[in-house]
Design a protein around this motif. Structure first.
Motif, PDB file in Angstrom:
ATOM      1  N   GLY A  54       0.854  -6.044 -11.390  1.00 10.98           N
ATOM      2  CA  GLY A  54       1.556  -5.694 -10.374  1.00 10.98           C
ATOM      3  C   GLY A  54       1.472  -4.260  -9.962  1.00 10.98           C
ATOM      4  N   HIS A  84       0.054  -1.530  -7.106  1.00 11.67           N
ATOM      5  CA  HIS A  84       1.118  -0.929  -6.174  1.00 11.67           C
ATOM      6  C   HIS A  84       0.728   0.564  -5.946  1.00 11.67           C
ATOM      7  N   ARG A  85       0.793   0.868  -4.510  1.00 12.68           N
ATOM      8  CA  ARG A  85       0.429   2.313  -4.057  1.00 12.68           C
ATOM      9  C   ARG A  85       1.133   3.139  -4.773  1.00 12.68           C
ATOM     10  N   SER A 111       2.760   3.342  -7.968  1.00 15.02           N
ATOM     11  CA  SER A 111       2.647   3.120  -9.381  1.00 15.02           C
ATOM     12  C   SER A 111       2.332   4.471  -9.881  1.00 15.02           C
ATOM     13  N   HIS A 158      10.434  -4.191  -3.273  1.00 12.42           N
ATOM     14  CA  HIS A 158       9.542  -3.443  -2.964  1.00 12.42           C
ATOM     15  C   HIS A 158       8.269  -3.345  -4.037  1.00 12.42           C
ATOM     16  N   TRP A 159       8.534  -3.379  -5.191  1.00  7.67           N
ATOM     17  CA  TRP A 159       7.562  -3.448  -6.445  1.00  7.67           C
ATOM     18  C   TRP A 159       7.010  -4.973  -6.371  1.00  7.67           C
ATOM     19  N   SER A 197       6.101  -6.623  -3.852  1.00  4.71           N
ATOM     20  CA  SER A 197       5.227  -6.683  -2.634  1.00  4.71           C
ATOM     21  C   SER A 197       3.730  -6.588  -3.144  1.00  4.71           C
ATOM     22  N   ALA A 198       3.381  -6.235  -4.168  1.00  5.51           N
ATOM     23  CA  ALA A 198       2.002  -6.025  -4.539  1.00  5.51           C
ATOM     24  C   ALA A 198       1.406  -7.090  -5.659  1.00  5.51           C
TER      25      ALA A 198
END
Length: 319
Positions: A129, A133-134, A136, A248-249, A251-252
């Motif tokens: 994940g 994620h953008r 991370s 939020h996290w 979402s990826a």
């Protein structure tokens, strides 16, 4: 060999490394206090290692020293709910919470974008994940035994429409325990028998005596057992929804990795069919690698540590 979860009967001799003694640490985050095992220089770049189920931070006792010798500051937490880490105050075991904990550790030790994230099983789900994620903070990711989500999705071709259902038919009998873990109270009372059974099935022939002793200590209390099972319950149940910061996290989770990834899978994995590993490369960005490990099951980093250590060190380089 006797252990906290009953007898275990090995069928093959497995490599045993001479390991350095880790430092013990503690990292206090907003909703949970995580106990850690650490190797390597405190001033080195971060290599964060996340264990899965049913396992503990001691699973990194081979890879941790090897990374430490290369200059990495290795931190392996007992993930939320696994003693001696605390039960999280928000009661969340969603994947987004595990991702948030990983980012929280990165922040707590003032790491930078040279940090690498290494995960196995649930740690792999977390790593997959964050690799996508953008936001991370990790520049490279190593994932073991559970592939990124796109590997489970059919690509647009007639052959794929047939291949994926066949793979699913192979995988479903291996995943029965995920449904069993949804039951109330019964799984908690069954772990003394279930956990040794899973290790035997998932890594045939591996002598898990030492690992089972560590797991027994981590899941001694009913609260910790419920926490470990809570990962499965949170993943399959729609309610309660995770807090916004965890959403939020999460979402990826279904997206493809965007940072270079090393994906490793044991050829004899009895938990996740190794045929999924053949589908991973197409979902990874440039600079990524995929390898299947011969003579290794689900706990490949424990069964074939020399091979896994070499592949990981080649991928992440010097600290």
């Amino acid at each position: 060999m006797a252990n906290g979860f009953g007898p275990n009967r090995p069928r093959r001799v497995v490599y045993r490394a001479v390991m350095s003694v880790p430092r013990e640490g503690r990292i206090d985050l907003e909703t949970v206090s995580l106990s850690t095992l650490e190797w390597g220089p405190r001033g080195g770049p971060l290599a964060l290692c996340l264990h899965g189920y049913p396992d503990t931070a001691w699973t990194w006792r081979h890879l941790g020293p090897a990374l430490g010798e290369r200059g990495w500051r290795v931190i392996a937490p007992f993930t939320r709910g696994y003693a001696p880490s605390s039960i999280p105050s928000d009661g969340s075991y969603h994947i987004g919470a595990l991702m948030d904990d990983a980012v929280g550790i990165h922040t707590a030790v003032d790491a930078d974008d040279s940090a690498v994230l290494i995960g196995h099983d649930w740690g792999s789900v977390t790593s997959n994940g964050l690799a996508a994620h953008r936001d991370s903070p990790f520049g490279r990711v190593v994932s073991m035994a559970v592939p990124p989500a796109p590997a489970f999705v059919p690509r647009r071709s007639p052959s794929e429409l047939l291949a994926v259902p066949r793979l699913l038919a192979t995988q479903l009998p291996r995943s029965w325990y995920m449904l069993f873990n949804q039951l109330p109270r019964v799984p908690e009372r069954s772990l003394d028998r279930l956990i040794p059974h899973l290790w035997r099935r998932w890594s045939p022939g591996y002598d898990a005596g030492e690992d089972l002793e560590h797991v027994a200590a981590a899941l001694k209390s009913t609260a910790s057992r419920t926490a470990a099972l809570g990962y499965y319950r949170a993943a399959l149940r729609p309610f309660p929804r995770p807090p916004a910061r965890y959403r939020h996290w999460q979402s990826a989770l279904l997206q493809a990795p965007t940072v270079p990834m090393l994906y490793l899978h044991g050829d004899d994995d009895g938990c996740m069919t190794p045929r999924y590993a053949d589908r991973v490369q197409a979902a990874l960005p440039a600079g990524s690698r995929v390898a299947r490990i011969p003579r290794a099951g689900h706990f490949l980093h424990l069964e074939q540590p020399e091979t896994v250590n070499r592949l990981v060190l080649d991928f992440v380089g010097e600290g």
